[in-house]
Design an enzyme around this catalytic site. Structure first.
Site, mmCIF file in Angstrom:
data_model
loop_
_atom_site.group_PDB
_atom_site.id
_atom_site.type_symbol
_atom_site.label_atom_id
_atom_site.label_comp_id
_atom_site.label_asym_id
_atom_site.label_seq_id
_atom_site.Cartn_x
_atom_site.Cartn_y
_atom_site.Cartn_z
ATOM 1 N N ASP A 32 -29.366 16.031 -33.946
ATOM 2 C CA ASP A 32 -29.632 14.662 -33.503
ATOM 3 C C ASP A 32 -31.128 14.407 -33.590
ATOM 4 O O ASP A 32 -31.933 15.348 -33.610
ATOM 5 C CB ASP A 32 -29.136 14.434 -32.069
ATOM 6 C CG ASP A 32 -28.761 12.981 -31.814
ATOM 7 O OD1 ASP A 32 -27.559 12.714 -31.587
ATOM 8 O OD2 ASP A 32 -29.657 12.112 -31.854
ATOM 9 N N TYR A 142 -23.334 -2.322 -42.072
ATOM 10 C CA TYR A 142 -22.574 -1.253 -41.414
ATOM 11 C C TYR A 142 -21.217 -1.048 -42.086
ATOM 12 O O TYR A 142 -20.810 0.088 -42.350
ATOM 13 C CB TYR A 142 -22.388 -1.609 -39.939
ATOM 14 C CG TYR A 142 -21.777 -0.520 -39.094
ATOM 15 C CD1 TYR A 142 -22.508 0.613 -38.741
ATOM 16 C CD2 TYR A 142 -20.472 -0.625 -38.618
ATOM 17 C CE1 TYR A 142 -21.947 1.606 -37.953
ATOM 18 C CE2 TYR A 142 -19.907 0.358 -37.831
ATOM 19 C CZ TYR A 142 -20.650 1.467 -37.498
ATOM 20 O OH TYR A 142 -20.091 2.453 -36.718
#
Lengths: 234, 175
Positions: A32, A142
């Site tokens: 991450d 997206y």
């Protein structure tokens, strides 16, 4: 030692996927951008799994190299990391378009390419798409990225068979902290269009990912499974 | 074509006249056979507004090249959307199924998803946004004919659809 990589693992769906996979894999490489990844890794280690946190930006060569460097043979990859920069197309900036495509589509492509030659027998790839791949107002970038993920999954399923299976999961509205930023009346309206009458939970997504990462789904490859409470029908 | 004695919307809004209004932007990475087919049919190669044909790269490439091509698709599509122009994206049905490698599959499936989103955004304006998917065996003139038909659509005509030409998708994954 069977190793699984989970990207976007610091919170939300990715964190829950990592937590679920500690039951099936001895070693997790969790990735991450967020510094909170270290806390997540500590939580996961409590399950008894070996956990290697890698704080990395997967849109960069250095970030990809950091993940590969933390990994030996790979039994499973879950490409979960993603971002949103929503706007109607007529108002969307090119920089927001490219940022979403880079993070959501380019990164999984780069990572899988970088793992060539490292796959364990009967390895699996699960790419996290979205119900938005079916189209979703205000998300041109997206939905393109998540449709692209479906395409990537199909191509990998063909190219890496028979040794590696690749599938995609397309979550619908799921209760994460990202959803908490959406006004309550909007959430209520969204839920009213879901046949099961509620949001999904991260653990419900994680269970599907775990199944696709396990021998229980050994004859499934190149597929996309929408996990959205039936919202794709209404 | 008549259904139950009523004229269909396609009859009310005939396909656009060849060579007059449809445009294909010159800077797009359109496969050569498609570009030649559209130009032969009278489609204008221009950056001006009007019903817009957007070809999607079908050849494999690295990610940066693919992203640049998709960015060109983005800017071209945005300009057409602002102008309220009907749009047809032409994609490869082999790429939709992932048969031609990762980057063509990413581009084709990504564009189909984005087309569905844009169709939703432009639906209230009655502007159709669709895709035509062709296989390697599909004659270019069939692609041109269906593209122009869809570009001539209005509020009651298909939008957000993928028209698969040649039947290669039968028995395969839905897109």
């Amino acid at each position: 030692m069977r190793t699984a990589i989970v990207t976007g693992a610091a919170r939300g769906i990715g964190k829950e996927i990592a937590r679920r996979l500690t039951r099936d894999f001895e070693h997790l490489v969790v990735v991450d951008l967020s510094p909170s990844l270290a806390d997540t890794a500590l939580e996961l280690e409590a399950s008894g799994a070996q956990v290697t946190p890698v704080e990395a930006d997967l849109t960069t060569d250095a970030g990809i190299a950091a993940v590969v460097g933390a990994t030996g043979t790979v039994a499973a990859v879950v490409n979960n990391a993603g971002i949103t920069r929503d706007a109607r197309l007529v108002n969307m900036d090119e920089s927001d378009f490219r940022a979403v495509l880079e993070a959501n589509l380019g990164a999984p492509h780069r990572l899988v390419n970088a793992l060539e030659g490292r796959w364990a027998d009967e390895a699996t790839i699960v790419n996290i798409s979205s119900r938005a791949y079916l189209g979703n107002f205000g998300q041109f970038n997206y939905s393109m990225s998540k449709g692209g993920v479906v395409g990537l999954t199909r191509a990998l399923a063909i190219a890496l068979a028979p040794g590696v299976r690749a599938n995609a999961v397309a979550p619908g509205l799921t209760a994460t902290d990202m959803v908490e930023t959406i006004p309550e009346d909007v959430i209520d309206r969204m839920i009213s269009s879901i046949p099961l009458g509620r949001m999904g939970t991260p653990s419900e997504i994680a269970e599907v990912v775990a199944w696709l990462s396990s021998p229980a789904s050994s004859y499934v490859t190149g597929q996309v499974l929408v996990v959205g409470g039936g919202r794709s029908l209404t | 074509m008549h259904l139950h004695g009523q004229a269909t919307s396609l009859e009310r809004r005939p396909p656009i006249a060849l060579g007059t209004v449809a445009v294909m932007h010159a800077h797009l990475d359109v496969p050569a056979d498609l570009r030649a087919g559209f130009l032969a049919a009278g489609v204008v190669e221009s950056d001006a507004g009007g019903p817009t044909v957007i070809g999607v790269p079908e050849a494999g490439s690295d990610w940066p090249t693919t992203l640049d091509a998709l960015t060109t698709v983005f800017t071209t599509t945005k300009a057409a959307a602002i102008a309220g122009s009907p749009i047809v994206f032409v994609v490869s049905s082999d790429a939709l199924l992932g048969r031609t490698g990762p980057t063509p599959a990413m581009a084709a499936n990504g564009v189909v998803s984005a087309a569905r989103t844009l169709a939703a955004e432009l639906r209230k304006q009655g502007v159709p946004v669709n895709c035509v998917a062709r296989s390697a065996a599909t004659p270019v003139d069939a692609v041109v004919r269906w593209t122009l038909l869809l570009l001539g659509g209005g509020p009651d005509d298909p939008t957000g659809e993928v028209v698969q030409l040649g039947g290669a998708q039968i028995g395969k994954a839905l897109s």
